[in-house]
Enzyme design. Structure first.
Site, PDB file in Angstrom:
ATOM      1  N   MET A   1     110.426  84.095 -39.266  1.00 38.18           N
ATOM      2  CA  MET A   1     108.699  83.214 -40.129  1.00 38.18           C
ATOM      3  C   MET A   1     107.722  83.569 -38.202  1.00 38.18           C
ATOM      4  O   MET A   1     108.784  82.834 -36.882  1.00 38.18           O
ATOM      5  CB  MET A   1     108.974  82.176 -40.234  1.00 38.18           C
TER       6      MET A   1
ATOM      7  N   CYS B   1     102.725  77.984 -41.510  1.00 40.58           N
ATOM      8  CA  CYS B   1     102.865  79.627 -42.533  1.00 40.58           C
ATOM      9  C   CYS B   1     102.351  79.940 -40.531  1.00 40.58           C
ATOM     10  O   CYS B   1     101.527  80.524 -41.137  1.00 40.58           O
ATOM     11  CB  CYS B   1     103.391  80.044 -43.294  1.00 40.58           C
TER      12      CYS B   1
END
Length: 396
Positions: A318, A104
């Site tokens: 993201m 992430c």
């Protein structure tokens, strides 16, 4: 009937970039959850509140979106010349699994500051005032991330005037360097462009043949052209997420792209690999209004990008997909590069549903193969709550 009481585990709830997650030190987890396996997965599922057939995660720390259904485990690094090992778990909302297949990028912004606060970085490496350089080993993908964390009076500085579209309030800027972010040979395709092509013809039954750039950088990503699937690139979340047929089409594209990239052998396997690859669509600059009502002019951006995460259009971008965008933009001839006007470039500013983001990348050709040495972007992070998270003692 006897019921097992709850146990409490030291934990910290942190916003990193445009995501939030529950952070743990490995040593603080119950012993059976300190190693990978069913016990760890069951614990994290219960912490976040999954699986939840209602899709709300009311009985857990999750926020019912892919951006807020996240967990992080940190420990002293086992790698030479690194400070901390960082393991990321993307928790499914409605299904009983944790996806460990990728990183992430947004929560990466919080790793350095949490590592310092949690005593995982040697005090000799932390200035009294200035920038602490934290060397992070991203254990999911085997890559190095360098976080530049501001420090004031010996403490991590979290407040500041750095503004990040998709985050309401300003905070301190954290610069991240994703070193050699293209994929390794042992897991994600063997090269930055797994098919060997900058643009592929991706055959998707029921949809057609789509031009696609398939790239492994930051996170495996499938880039397609917005106009080829009936979009402009200015869409906000509701335009996609309220359309079940559109979501199903994107998932079909993602599944066939995953097979083409060599990430799975059959499209049926995509359902058990929700975190990777990502699918995104690109378009040339066009004016639009962001989700906050902010006007984004065509002159403000080099291109438009919309990306899906865990089956839904992301509210911003993201972090790992931003790395993929920056990298693809730096390689002349990719769909991302062409949408940005083509040619050589070392940085790109793209428009996403919440506004804009700039990301830089250093790409070059070596023996005919494209490689990227690093990608750079700025995010911010802030601790929201710290203490203990509680779960039923028989939950894992």
């Amino acid at each position: 009937m006897a019921h097992v009481p709850q146990i409490k585990i030291p934990a910290t709830y942190i916003r990193g970039g445009t995501s939030k997650g529950v952070f743990f030190r490995l040593q603080d987890l119950p012993e059976r959850a300190q190693v990978p396996g069913p016990a760890r997965d069951a614990l994290l599922l219960r912490v976040i509140g999954s699986p939840d057939p209602y899709g709300k995660q009311i009985d857990g720390m999750g926020g019912a979106t892919s951006s807020t259904s996240k967990t992080v485990i940190l420990s002293h690094s086992t790698k030479a010349d690194h400070d901390v090992d960082y393991l990321f778990g993307q928790v499914s909302i409605d299904k009983a699994f944790v996806d460990w297949s990728g990183n992430c990028g947004n929560l990466s912004a919080a790793v350095g500051s949490f590592a310092i606060s949690a005593g995982l970085v040697d005090s000799s490496r932390i200035p009294q005032n200035g920038i602490a350089t934290v060397r992070i080993w991203q254990a999911n993908i085997g890559k190095t991330i360098i976080a530049h964390v501001p420090v004031t009076n010996g403490e991590v500085q979290e407040t500041g005037d750095f503004e990040l579209d998709g985050v309401t309030f300003p905070a301190a800027e954290v610069q991240l360097e994703f070193m050699d972010p293209a994929a390794d040979e042992d897991g994600e395709g063997g090269s930055m462009f797994p098919t060997g092509n900058l643009i592929d013809d991706l055959v998707v039954p029921g949809i057609g043949t789509l031009k696609a750039t398939l790239i492994n950088a930051g996170i495996p990503t499938i880039f397609i052209q917005a106009e080829a699937i009936g979009y402009t690139g200015t869409e906000l979340q509701d335009a996609i997420n309220s359309d079940p047929e559109a979501l199903a089409r994107f998932e079909t594209i993602r599944a066939y792209g995953a097979v083409r990239m060599g990430l799975i052998e059959h499209i049926d396997e995509a359902a058990k690999r929700q975190h990777t690859p990502k699918v995104a669509f690109v378009a040339p600059p066009t004016a639009y209004q962001s989700s906050s009502g902010k006007a984004v002019a065509a002159a403000d951006v080099d291109l438009l990008v919309r990306a899906l995460s865990m089956g839904k259009l992301h509210h911003a971008m993201m972090g790992t997909a931003a790395v993929a965008i920056g990298t693809a933009a730096a390689v002349p001839g990719t769909l991302v590069n062409l949408a940005a006007g083509g040619g050589e470039r070392s940085a790109v500013r793209f428009g996403h549903p919440s506004g804009t983001l700039r990301v830089g990348a250093e790409a070059r050709q070596v023996n005919g193969e494209w490689t990227v040495t690093k990608a750079i972007m700025s995010r911010s992070a802030r601790i929201l709550m710290e203490g203990w998270v509680r779960v039923p003692g028989d939950a894992f």
